[in-house]
Design an enzyme around this catalytic site. Structure first.
Site, PDB file in Angstrom:
ATOM      1  CD  GLU A 174      -3.120  -1.002   0.340  1.00 30.29           C
ATOM      2  OE1 GLU A 174      -3.728   0.074   0.391  1.00 30.29           O
ATOM      3  OE2 GLU A 174      -3.466  -1.951  -0.403  1.00 30.29           O
ATOM      4  CG  HIS A 250      -3.414   2.698   4.552  1.00 30.14           C
ATOM      5  ND1 HIS A 250      -4.080   3.472   3.627  1.00 30.14           N
ATOM      6  CD2 HIS A 250      -3.191   1.507   3.941  1.00 30.14           C
ATOM      7  CE1 HIS A 250      -4.247   2.791   2.512  1.00 30.14           C
ATOM      8  NE2 HIS A 250      -3.720   1.589   2.676  1.00 30.14           N
ATOM      9  CB  CYS A 371      -4.649  10.319   2.410  1.00 31.77           C
ATOM     10  SG  CYS A 371      -4.961   8.982   3.571  1.00 31.77           S
TER      11      CYS A 371
END
Length: 448
Positions: A174, A250, A371
């Protein structure tokens, strides 16, 4: 030689929508099917980029993906003209059309993992595009991501690019959302911190029970090998499975690091004390002095952290050595989080100031300030080798806001995704964007 941490923020794409595609992402699922505002989302992101640029930080922009991804739909058996492909997908498999229209690439913390030249064996900046194979709508991103990064960081003397890891569950990757780098100065050797949710092969590591752990230990180890990192320059840590099951999909939803500092929640990791000791010891070997700021659960619960995205914030170093925390408006709206932040900044510690940004369009889809950006540490020579078209300036900001106003809709629903005109609008906008950012031909419709 001077060195910098450059934040390359993702530009929100024209098909920004709330498809609710990301199981395990509480905000994404809770706002599913609401109407979105692509124009507002893009302008909110650009406003953050401009503000950081004006504060003196190095700032860049990373282009969005082509959406709808008609080629992905063709691989799933839909045929005919592009308009017919979209029409048939809307009629027979609307969830697949929604997935092909995902604007999740705006969260470029998931685009790739980046290792600075000071850490790598060959002295180049290394990029590995994330395969994002935990979610179909994200797994289709990495080919375009690789082309865009290649156009931004094209000089092979300074930059090395690696293809995404094998698209299998054992190597779920990721990107930078589970990667942090600690260092004394950005241009000096540091310690790269890889956080994983599970191991694909080693049963000693517990796994979450409700939501999937997207990052594997094996993927993190593979990226470290590809980048030529030394064992002394790497620390691996497991994210607490119980916080994954609470919506922490995450690591950057529960911890953020910068320079010599890790800002984290008490429940973020397993084996926390062992991990902190390893970070401290390895950073000391390269002249750094590791420091940590633990937010106790008694002050901020995991639920508070997930709802406010306190840790999905940008922790930035200022010239005087203090740090600035960039947080979303939702932090101010959470009484416990805001009270904690007021106490933090008044305590005389390293984090001296908090700045709040309205990123509601991004937040409702489950992504905050951190993000939206990919961090790339560069020295002066490397920064000069970056494609200058993607470095944020006042004129570029003006051009991009005009571009958004010209091409973006101010309302998007699931039904709008079935409009073939949306594909034409998106391609027209992106074709113009590649000229603005001097990227060349990076999108499938420009290449095929």
């Amino acid at each position: 030689m001077k060195s910098y941490e450059v934040n390359f923020d993702g530009l929100v794409g024209p098909t920004h929508n709330y498809g609710g595609l990301s199981y395990g992402n509480v905000a994404s699922q809770s706002n599913s099917q609401q109407s979105s505002n692509p124009k507002e989302a893009a302008l909110q992101g650009l406003a953050k980029m401009k503000a950081l640029m004006e504060m003196g930080f190095q700032q860049g922009v990373l282009a969005p993906q082509e959406r709808p991804d008609v080629a992905a739909l063709r691989r799933l058996g839909f045929s005919g003209t592009d308009a017919q492909v979209i029409e048939r997908a809307a009629k027979d498999a609307m969830p697949l059309l929604v997935a092909s229209c995902s604007a999740s690439s705006m969260w470029v913390a998931n685009a790739a993992t980046v290792s600075p030249s000071a850490d790598t064996a060959d002295g180049r900046v290394h990029f590995t595009a994330a395969n994002l194979n935990c979610k179909y709508h994200r797994s289709i991103e990495h080919p375009t991501t690789s082309r865009v990064l290649g156009a931004m960081f094209a000089d092979q003397k300074h930059f090395a690019h690696h293809a995404a890891l094998p698209a299998v569950a054992q190597f779920g990757d990721e990107g930078a959302a589970n990667h942090t780098r600690f260092c004394r100065e950005y241009g000096e050797a540091g310690v790269e911190f890889f956080v994983f949710g599970r191991s694909a092969f080693d049963t000693r590591y517990p796994a979450p029970q409700k939501y999937p752990a997207r990052q594997t230990l094996e993927a993190s180890q593979a990226v470290a090998r590809l980048h030529g990192l030394s064992d002394d320059g790497v620390v691996y840590a497991q994210q607490n499975p119980s916080v994954i099951d609470q919506g922490v999909f995450h690591n950057d939803v529960i911890a953020v690091g910068n320079g010599e500092v890790l800002f984290y929640h008490e429940d973020a990791f397993l084996e926390t004390e062992q991990m902190l000791a390893e970070l401290q010891g390895k950073l000391a070997k390269v002249g750094g002095q590791f420091q940590s700021i633990c937010v106790p659960r008694s002050a901020v619960t995991v639920e508070d952290a997930v709802r406010s995205y306190l840790f999905n914030s940008q922790l930035l170093s200022r010239p005087d050595g203090s740090m600035l925390l960039i947080v979303p408006e939702e932090c101010r709206g959470n009484e416990r989080v805001w009270q904690y932040l007021q106490g933090l900044t008044s305590s005389g510690g390293l984090i001296r100031e908090v700045k709040v940004f309205d990123l509601k369009q991004s937040m409702q889809n489950g992504g905050g300030p951190a993000c939206l950006r990919l961090r790339v540490a560069l020295n002066e020579t490397e920064l000069a080798a970056v494609n200058p078209g993607v470095i944020m300036t006042a004129p570029l900001y003006g051009t991009l806001t005009e571009w958004v106003d010209k091409h973006y809709r101010d309302r998007m629903t699931e039904n709008d995704l079935a409009d073939p005109q949306l594909l034409l609008e998106c391609r027209t906008a992106l074709d113009e964007l590649t000229q603005i950012l001097k990227l060349g031909s990076v999108y499938p419709f420009q290449i095929n």
